[in-house]
Design a protein around this motif. Structure first.
Motif: not given
Length: 339
Positions: A42-49, A225-230, A232-235
């Motif tokens: 969890a070191n991306m700009k936005v991390n979802n747990l 939507e935010l969770f799905e971005k993670g 799907n490995h969106e930057p």
């Protein structure tokens, strides 16, 4: 800063890039595999747990706050004197002020070697924090808004967003922000865009949205939507589910928890949310999640979107037999009517 015993110097060095090691050696707090995975990735700009109930999210957040303040993560390290003098802060947010208290309590317990750890034989021990001297006890604020300061000119702020949508953190920069139960906010998209993410820019910090999905929240679709971005490995995005089966510490103390909750919630769609951190939508019985999200797409497969001022009639074949449910929408604003 106090010099650590020689045997801890390796952990001190490696702990900057290994938060799980920092927790287990310097804080004396073991983590389960799910927590270790989140701390590592969890070191991306936005991390979802999206954890199950009782997964251990508050402890995970608490460890990250201590770690980031201890090392001042994001502050340049080339000039020791400048690094030591630099003011640094992190923030733990929640939709309501009472929801900020679990992380506040966990940090105090960890730093004072009073956090309980269930053992395999059913007994309980406390963590043994090796850096208890790092906490500046006299500066702790034990009423809302909570505050925990440390001896190296750093601090953790605790703020609710329910009253001002995050305005209270304006004018400050942060090395790390956690949004505990952020998915329960009714204004999540606005808060992130206007008030939260911009506060991380100066130190290139990151945001953790750590929240069990809540079908009653006005922000559940945006949270998804935010969770799905993670997924799907969106930057810039990372996402992780948290099954209760990962929390070996809870199951040591309550070994029948999963079976008991499975029986209690039998037939209830909330079962997947409570035990496995799954997104559950109120309309799932009629509309699968993928169809709900597809309805927000610009691709209408030949259809026309709702137009303000038009009048519509909706007809539904409820499919009581074995055929499919069918919906027909007529635009009856003027003749001839349009389907």
């Amino acid at each position: 800063m106090q010099v650590l015993p020689a045997q801890l110097q390796d952990a001190l060095t490696r702990g900057y890039n290994d938060i799980a090691l920092f927790s287990e050696v310097l804080l004396g707090l073991p983590m389960h595999d799910g927590q270790k995975k989140f701390l590592k990735h969890a070191n991306m700009k936005v991390n979802n747990l999206v954890p199950a109930n009782r997964w251990g999210k508050s402890i995970t957040i608490a460890v990250k706050h201590i770690h980031h303040n201890f090392y001042k993560v994001g502050v340049g390290r080339g000039n020791t004197e400048a690094h030591n003098r630099t003011q640094y802060r992190t923030a733990n947010l929640a939709p309501h002020s009472d929801a900020t208290k679990p992380v506040f309590d966990a940090i105090k317990a960890i730093m004072t070697s009073s956090f309980p750890i269930p053992q395999e034989d059913g007994s309980m021990i406390n963590n043994q924090c090796q850096i208890s001297w790092f906490l500046r006890d006299e500066g702790i604020r034990n009423s809302t808004p909570y505050l925990i300061p440390f001896i190296n000119n750093t601090e953790i702020l605790f703020r609710s967003t329910g009253e001002d949508k995050g305005d209270s953190i304006q004018g400050k920069n942060f090395g790390y922000i956690s949004y505990d139960e952020g998915g329960r906010s009714n204004h999540l998209e606005y808060e992130l865009d206007a008030n939260i993410i911009p506060r991380l820019a100066d130190l290139n910090g990151h945001l953790d949205i750590v929240s069990t999905p809540d079908m009653r929240s006005a922000s559940i679709l945006y949270h998804y939507e935010l969770f799905e971005k993670g997924v799907n490995h969106e930057p810039g995005y990372y996402s992780q589910e948290g099954s209760i089966a990962e929390n070996i510490f809870l199951l040591r103390n309550n070994p029948t928890y999963i079976e008991d909750e499975t029986a209690r919630l039998k037939g209830n769609p909330l079962l997947d949310q409570v035990l496995y951190g799954k997104f559950v939508f109120a309309g799932d019985a009629l509309y699968p999640t993928k169809d709900i999200m597809a309805s927000k797409s610009d691709d209408l497969t030949g259809g026309v979107r709702y137009q303000k001022g038009h009048e519509y009639v909706v007809g539904i074949d409820t499919a009581m037999g074995e055929d499919e449910m069918v919906y027909t929408v007529l635009d009856v604003t003027k003749f001839p009517y349009k389907v």
